[in-house]
Design a protein around this motif. Structure first.
Motif, PDB file in Angstrom:
ATOM      1  N   LEU A 218       0.838  -1.405   0.259  1.00 26.63           N
ATOM      2  CA  LEU A 218      -0.262   0.065   0.143  1.00 26.63           C
ATOM      3  C   LEU A 218       1.202   1.121  -0.237  1.00 26.63           C
ATOM      4  CD1 LEU A 218      -2.785  -1.386   3.031  1.00 26.63           C
ATOM      5  CD2 LEU A 218      -3.083  -1.011   1.144  1.00 26.63           C
ATOM      6  N   GLU A 251      -7.209   0.214  -5.999  1.00 28.65           N
ATOM      7  CA  GLU A 251      -7.281   1.899  -5.609  1.00 28.65           C
ATOM      8  C   GLU A 251      -7.153   2.084  -3.846  1.00 28.65           C
ATOM      9  OE1 GLU A 251      -9.923  -0.443  -7.558  1.00 28.65           O
ATOM     10  OE2 GLU A 251      -9.125   0.216  -8.804  1.00 28.65           O
ATOM     11  N   GLY A 252      -7.823   1.182  -3.033  1.00 29.40           N
ATOM     12  CA  GLY A 252      -7.600   1.672  -1.775  1.00 29.40           C
ATOM     13  C   GLY A 252      -7.923   0.899  -0.486  1.00 29.40           C
ATOM     14  N   THR A 254     -10.726  -0.942   2.691  1.00 27.85           N
ATOM     15  CA  THR A 254     -11.803  -0.572   2.875  1.00 27.85           C
ATOM     16  C   THR A 254     -11.561  -1.658   4.267  1.00 27.85           C
ATOM     17  OG1 THR A 254     -13.093  -1.577   1.034  1.00 27.85           O
ATOM     18  CG2 THR A 254     -14.091  -2.096   3.098  1.00 27.85           C
ATOM     19  N   ALA A 300      -3.798  10.246   0.690  1.00 24.10           N
ATOM     20  CA  ALA A 300      -4.792  10.077   0.655  1.00 24.10           C
ATOM     21  C   ALA A 300      -6.411  10.592   1.607  1.00 24.10           C
ATOM     22  CB  ALA A 300      -4.358   8.832   1.511  1.00 24.10           C
ATOM     23  N   ILE A 302     -10.342   9.351   3.802  1.00 18.54           N
ATOM     24  CA  ILE A 302     -11.333   7.795   4.493  1.00 18.54           C
ATOM     25  C   ILE A 302     -12.694   8.980   4.466  1.00 18.54           C
ATOM     26  CG2 ILE A 302     -10.407   9.394   6.709  1.00 18.54           C
ATOM     27  CD1 ILE A 302     -10.897   6.321   7.877  1.00 18.54           C
ATOM     28  N   ARG A 314     -13.997   3.250   4.503  1.00 22.39           N
ATOM     29  CA  ARG A 314     -13.270   3.715   2.968  1.00 22.39           C
ATOM     30  C   ARG A 314     -11.734   4.923   2.496  1.00 22.39           C
ATOM     31  NH1 ARG A 314     -11.374  -0.313  -1.407  1.00 22.39           N
ATOM     32  NH2 ARG A 314     -11.203   0.901  -2.901  1.00 22.39           N
ATOM     33  N   ILE A 315     -10.767   3.892   3.003  1.00 24.40           N
ATOM     34  CA  ILE A 315      -9.844   4.844   2.957  1.00 24.40           C
ATOM     35  C   ILE A 315      -9.652   4.983   0.986  1.00 24.40           C
ATOM     36  CG2 ILE A 315      -7.080   5.261   2.778  1.00 24.40           C
ATOM     37  CD1 ILE A 315      -7.870   4.151   5.411  1.00 24.40           C
ATOM     38  N   THR A 316      -9.075   6.145   0.930  1.00 26.76           N
ATOM     39  CA  THR A 316      -8.579   6.097  -1.175  1.00 26.76           C
ATOM     40  C   THR A 316      -7.124   6.960  -0.871  1.00 26.76           C
ATOM     41  OG1 THR A 316      -9.820   8.612  -1.119  1.00 26.76           O
ATOM     42  CG2 THR A 316     -11.119   6.004  -2.042  1.00 26.76           C
ATOM     43  N   PHE A 317      -6.607   6.578  -2.190  1.00 20.78           N
ATOM     44  CA  PHE A 317      -5.164   6.389  -2.344  1.00 20.78           C
ATOM     45  C   PHE A 317      -4.996   7.537  -3.724  1.00 20.78           C
ATOM     46  CE2 PHE A 317      -4.308   2.552  -0.760  1.00 20.78           C
ATOM     47  CZ  PHE A 317      -4.365   2.984   0.642  1.00 20.78           C
TER      48      PHE A 317
END
Length: 319
Positions: A218, A251-252, A254, A300, A302, A314-317
């Motif tokens: 990650l 994509e991230g 969860t 990122a 959240i 949900r964490i998106t980078f």
């Protein structure tokens, strides 16, 4: 920064366009009159070489005045972002007047942000240090009072409230120190769920922690990922969860639990500092705020994801 004459951007762009057009027109005129004298083939080769050399010189001018200052400023900004406390050398070339002004503003902004960060860090260290002694004294005093057999029930209840307030202050100070430390975590990547699952399960024996995509690297350093997962596990356990599912994908990340969930009225406030629904049981309201701020520093985001039961984050980078 040295003071020197710098052309305007409009002058450079206009000169480049004018020079390109002028070379073409002059080449046609010279070819028209030089061809019959030395031969059209020889004239074409000569003019092609001359135009190529002049175009190369124009390209070098544009690289020096536009491309090199922009890439140098971008490298400077990236270096400051990666190591805010390091002494990063300023760009050596600034190109046009407009790029020079932009570089000056960016460098000044970086210095202002660094000074502000240092001020916040110093103030946090000062506050936590100064309050540590009185909070410890309150705790020691309440413990002595609680051991007094002559204390009346009413006074004993009051001492219990004072002790609880002291513990609350200790938790808030710990959260404040952790938030200050989280701001200093270096950027990086390569953190994996597989490396953190054993310690996460050991720290939260009441949670059944499982993971999907555990071997996927990650774009968070192991330190950052560990802080995020620990706070998320603490939050899940505090809200009655028995299972925590982590899923990493391209994509991230969860994070889903089977706790009692978040009410619709509280969803907009869970990432605000000091917001908590567990004040009476010792909640500080800083856990999710620390997570959000830490992730934002890494680029990122959240958010709460829709779910029929429990809570899903949900964490998106950054792409």
């Amino acid at each position: 920064m040295t003071r020197r004459w710098r052309p305007s951007l409009w002058f450079v762009l206009g000169g480049a366009m004018g020079g390109t057009l002028g070379l073409s027109l002059i080449g046609l005129v010279i070819f028209r009159y030089l061809g019959p004298v030395i031969g059209f083939g020889e004239a074409a080769i000569l003019l092609g070489a001359a135009i190529g050399i002049l175009t190369g010189a124009l390209w070098l001018i544009l690289v020096r005045l536009l491309q090199r200052p922009v890439t140098g400023l971008a490298a400077y900004a990236a270096a400051v972002r990666a190591a805010p406390d390091a002494a990063t050398p300023e760009p050596a070339h600034f190109g046009t007047r407009e790029l020079h002004r932009m570089a000056v503003n960016v460098i000044d902004m970086a210095g202002t942000l660094a000074d502000r960060e240092a001020t916040i860090r110093s103030f946090t260290d000062h506050v936590t240090h100064e309050l540590k002694t009185p909070v410890t004294a309150i705790r020691a005093a309440t413990e002595l009072l609680e051991d007094d057999p002559a204390l009346s029930p009413g006074n004993r209840a009051l001492v219990g409230q004072i002790a609880g307030a002291g513990e609350q202050m200790q938790r808030q100070l710990a959260a404040l120190r952790e938030l200050a430390a989280a701001r200093e975590v270096p950027l990086g990547g390569g953190g994996r769920l597989a490396d953190l699952l054993p310690s996460l399960g050991a720290d939260h024996p009441g949670l059944q922690v499982t993971a999907g995509g555990a071997e996927r690297p990650l774009p968070l350093s192991p330190d950052v990922l560990g802080i995020v997962l620990r706070h998320m596990a603490d939050n899940a356990a505090a809200h009655g969860a028995r299972a925590l599912r982590l899923t990493a994908d391209a994509e991230g990340l969860t994070i889903a639990d089977d706790g009692k969930g978040i009410s619709p009225g509280n969803r907009a406030h869970v990432f605000e500092p000091f917001f908590t629904t567990r004040r009476e049981s010792g909640g500080t309201g800083m856990g999710l705020y620390i997570v959000a701020r830490l992730l934002k520093a890494q680029g990122a985001e959240i958010a709460i994801a829709p779910t029929p039961s429990g809570t899903t984050f949900r964490i998106t980078f950054p792409g």
